[in-house]
Design a protein around this motif. Structure first.
Motif, PDB file in Angstrom:
ATOM      1  N   ALA A 284      -5.395  51.600  50.981  1.00 38.58           N
ATOM      2  CA  ALA A 284      -6.226  50.908  49.996  1.00 38.58           C
ATOM      3  C   ALA A 284      -6.065  51.508  48.608  1.00 38.58           C
ATOM      4  O   ALA A 284      -5.992  50.786  47.610  1.00 38.58           O
ATOM      5  CB  ALA A 284      -7.686  50.959  50.437  1.00 38.58           C
ATOM      6  N   VAL A 285      -5.999  52.843  48.544  1.00 38.02           N
ATOM      7  CA  VAL A 285      -5.840  53.507  47.250  1.00 38.02           C
ATOM      8  C   VAL A 285      -4.489  53.157  46.631  1.00 38.02           C
ATOM      9  O   VAL A 285      -4.388  52.803  45.443  1.00 38.02           O
ATOM     10  CB  VAL A 285      -5.986  55.032  47.398  1.00 38.02           C
ATOM     11  CG1 VAL A 285      -5.567  55.733  46.103  1.00 38.02           C
ATOM     12  CG2 VAL A 285      -7.424  55.396  47.756  1.00 38.02           C
ATOM     13  N   LEU A 287      -2.604  50.570  47.235  1.00 39.22           N
ATOM     14  CA  LEU A 287      -2.564  49.160  46.874  1.00 39.22           C
ATOM     15  C   LEU A 287      -3.354  48.902  45.596  1.00 39.22           C
ATOM     16  O   LEU A 287      -2.930  48.108  44.738  1.00 39.22           O
ATOM     17  CB  LEU A 287      -3.110  48.306  48.021  1.00 39.22           C
ATOM     18  CG  LEU A 287      -2.940  46.789  47.880  1.00 39.22           C
ATOM     19  CD1 LEU A 287      -1.471  46.416  47.762  1.00 39.22           C
ATOM     20  CD2 LEU A 287      -3.574  46.069  49.070  1.00 39.22           C
ATOM     21  N   ALA A 288      -4.477  49.578  45.445  1.00 34.93           N
ATOM     22  CA  ALA A 288      -5.283  49.399  44.233  1.00 34.93           C
ATOM     23  C   ALA A 288      -4.535  49.882  42.991  1.00 34.93           C
ATOM     24  O   ALA A 288      -4.531  49.207  41.949  1.00 34.93           O
ATOM     25  CB  ALA A 288      -6.611  50.152  44.376  1.00 34.93           C
ATOM     26  N   VAL A 289      -3.892  51.038  43.099  1.00 40.65           N
ATOM     27  CA  VAL A 289      -3.131  51.577  41.960  1.00 40.65           C
ATOM     28  C   VAL A 289      -1.986  50.644  41.592  1.00 40.65           C
ATOM     29  O   VAL A 289      -1.758  50.323  40.418  1.00 40.65           O
ATOM     30  CB  VAL A 289      -2.602  52.984  42.285  1.00 40.65           C
ATOM     31  CG1 VAL A 289      -1.614  53.457  41.217  1.00 40.65           C
ATOM     32  CG2 VAL A 289      -3.756  53.965  42.409  1.00 40.65           C
ATOM     33  N   THR A 291      -1.654  47.458  42.312  1.00 40.38           N
ATOM     34  CA  THR A 291      -2.176  46.183  41.834  1.00 40.38           C
ATOM     35  C   THR A 291      -2.541  46.266  40.360  1.00 40.38           C
ATOM     36  O   THR A 291      -2.226  45.367  39.565  1.00 40.38           O
ATOM     37  CB  THR A 291      -3.402  45.760  42.654  1.00 40.38           C
ATOM     38  OG1 THR A 291      -3.008  45.557  44.015  1.00 40.38           O
ATOM     39  CG2 THR A 291      -4.025  44.486  42.114  1.00 40.38           C
ATOM     40  N   LYS A 292      -3.199  47.349  39.972  1.00 35.90           N
ATOM     41  CA  LYS A 292      -3.573  47.526  38.561  1.00 35.90           C
ATOM     42  C   LYS A 292      -2.342  47.554  37.671  1.00 35.90           C
ATOM     43  O   LYS A 292      -2.315  46.968  36.578  1.00 35.90           O
ATOM     44  CB  LYS A 292      -4.381  48.805  38.399  1.00 35.90           C
ATOM     45  CG  LYS A 292      -4.857  49.049  36.969  1.00 35.90           C
ATOM     46  CD  LYS A 292      -5.681  50.320  36.864  1.00 35.90           C
ATOM     47  CE  LYS A 292      -6.136  50.544  35.415  1.00 35.90           C
ATOM     48  NZ  LYS A 292      -6.928  51.795  35.283  1.00 35.90           N
ATOM     49  N   LEU A 305      -5.373  38.508  40.090  1.00 34.99           N
ATOM     50  CA  LEU A 305      -5.557  39.600  41.043  1.00 34.99           C
ATOM     51  C   LEU A 305      -4.816  39.323  42.342  1.00 34.99           C
ATOM     52  O   LEU A 305      -4.164  40.212  42.902  1.00 34.99           O
ATOM     53  CB  LEU A 305      -7.048  39.809  41.316  1.00 34.99           C
ATOM     54  CG  LEU A 305      -7.832  40.571  40.237  1.00 34.99           C
ATOM     55  CD1 LEU A 305      -9.319  40.485  40.507  1.00 34.99           C
ATOM     56  CD2 LEU A 305      -7.378  42.032  40.165  1.00 34.99           C
ATOM     57  N   VAL A 309      -1.878  41.697  43.798  1.00 36.19           N
ATOM     58  CA  VAL A 309      -1.969  42.311  45.128  1.00 36.19           C
ATOM     59  C   VAL A 309      -0.757  41.931  45.962  1.00 36.19           C
ATOM     60  O   VAL A 309      -0.119  42.778  46.617  1.00 36.19           O
ATOM     61  CB  VAL A 309      -3.267  41.895  45.844  1.00 36.19           C
ATOM     62  CG1 VAL A 309      -3.232  42.328  47.305  1.00 36.19           C
ATOM     63  CG2 VAL A 309      -4.483  42.491  45.147  1.00 36.19           C
TER      64      VAL A 309
END
Length: 359
Positions: A284-285, A287-289, A291-292, A305, A309
């Motif tokens: 999750a971490v 993917l979040a980085v 994605t941003k 978004l 993703v």
């Protein structure tokens, strides 16, 4: 055949299947040849199945291209085409591309006008702008098609894709041509050639007006995109074998998740099962980085978004390819090592590209 090659341009096209695409390319090359002030020949090097091979022969006969049977690997096909070529300049273009009307004239003029120390000219390749969901997702990727457009953003490059690359035959032969059998059937052989040309003093300059248009079929389907990215990742590990000094530390996402899964499994018995939460948490971490990064300056709308993703997840296919090839080549020590694609002074950027490998 004679070792003396006449002044002119030989266009070498490797192909397997893709009968309609190659016919369209041959038609575009025939038109572009009328605008070129030097003699032009087109050589098609094919390893298709019999039905497609016969269709290629027929199209070549109709559109005045030379048909050759060739080996499986794309680099080896191109080598075969160069050996059979009659002229002193060679243009490499892919079978799923189209030549613009001034392409051949631009390449011959730029190469003829270039000074000593220039062995090749790279032109940009622009993917047709089909606005489907996959296209929008991959437009955010720094891995899929970014190298195609670098010759429109740089004055010199250290390597270029062979979807649109013209070379002096003597420079090509001096460095031994393409590696005939890299790790993958296609992928990495163009990078390797460019790096060897540059290292030998045969620089690669860019002509932003020598444009090739790439067929949209390469990014219409998620499966095709995933396979291409895995192939690119695998080719990066092969490139580390032949250019080991270009290894760079890299946070490979797949290697990280594999190590996390092992650590979670080992600690699970003593942590009451809490170790099993490590994998989804780390995923999750990451993917979040990612994605941003792919969202960039866009407003975080639902569509933006979702596309970011999806792009982040698809780009992990590149890391998967690196992960697979590291084991395949017996180099697990390179699970966290990437190839240095553009971090050298051979790349002279007129404007920093939005999408750059490793950047």
């Amino acid at each position: 055949m004679s070792d003396v090659h006449g002044k002119g341009l030989s266009v070498v096209v490797p192909v397997k299947g893709r009968v309609p695409q190659l016919r369209r390319l041959l038609e575009s090359l025939r038109e572009a040849a009328t605008a070129c002030q030097e003699p032009v020949e087109v050589l098609v090097v094919d390893d298709s199945e019999p039905a497609d091979a016969q269709a290629h022969r027929d199209n070549c006969a109709e559109l005045r291209a030379r048909y050759l049977r060739g080996p499986r690997h794309v680099g080896a096909k191109r080598n075969e085409g160069v050996r059979a070529a009659a002229h002193d300049l060679i243009l490499f273009i892919d079978s799923d591309c189209l030549a613009t009307p001034q392409l051949l004239q631009r390449h011959t003029k730029t190469l003829r006008d270039a000074g000593e120390g220039v062995g090749a000219v790279a032109g940009p390749t622009f993917v047709q702008g089909v606005q489907n969901a996959v296209f929008r997702v991959m437009a955010r990727s720094k891995l899929l098609n970014s190298a195609f457009e670098w010759p429109a953003q740089a004055s010199r490059v250290g390597w270029a894709t062979t979807s649109n690359l013209a070379v002096r035959r003597d420079a090509f032969e001096a460095v031994g041509g393409f590696a005939p059998r890299p790790l993958t059937v296609v992928g990495g052989e163009d990078v390797d050639l460019g790096l060897r040309l540059t290292a030998a003093g045969h620089g690669i300059v860019c002509d932003a007006d020598a444009v090739v248009v790439h067929d949209k079929s390469s990014i219409e389907h998620l499966g095709t995109v995933c396979r291409r990215l895995v192939t690119y990742g695998r080719s990066g590990q092969w490139l580390l074998d032949v250019h080991p000094h270009r290894g760079r530390p890299k946070l490979n996402r797949v290697s990280t998740l594999a190590a996390t899964a092992v650590a979670g499994g080992v600690t699970a018995p003593v942590s009451g099962g809490a170790g099993l939460l490590l994998l989804p948490a780390v995923a999750a971490v990451l993917l979040a980085v990612d994605t941003k990064e792919r969202l960039g300056d866009d407003a975080p709308t639902v569509r933006a978004l979702a596309e970011s993703v999806a792009c982040a997840g698809l780009d992990w296919c590149f890391d998967l390819g690196e992960f697979i090839a590291a084991w395949q080549l017996g180099r697990p020590d390179r699970l966290f090592t990437g190839f240095g694609w553009t971090d050298d002074p051979a790349f002279v950027w007129d404007r920093e590209p939005a999408n750059r490998y490793g950047g």
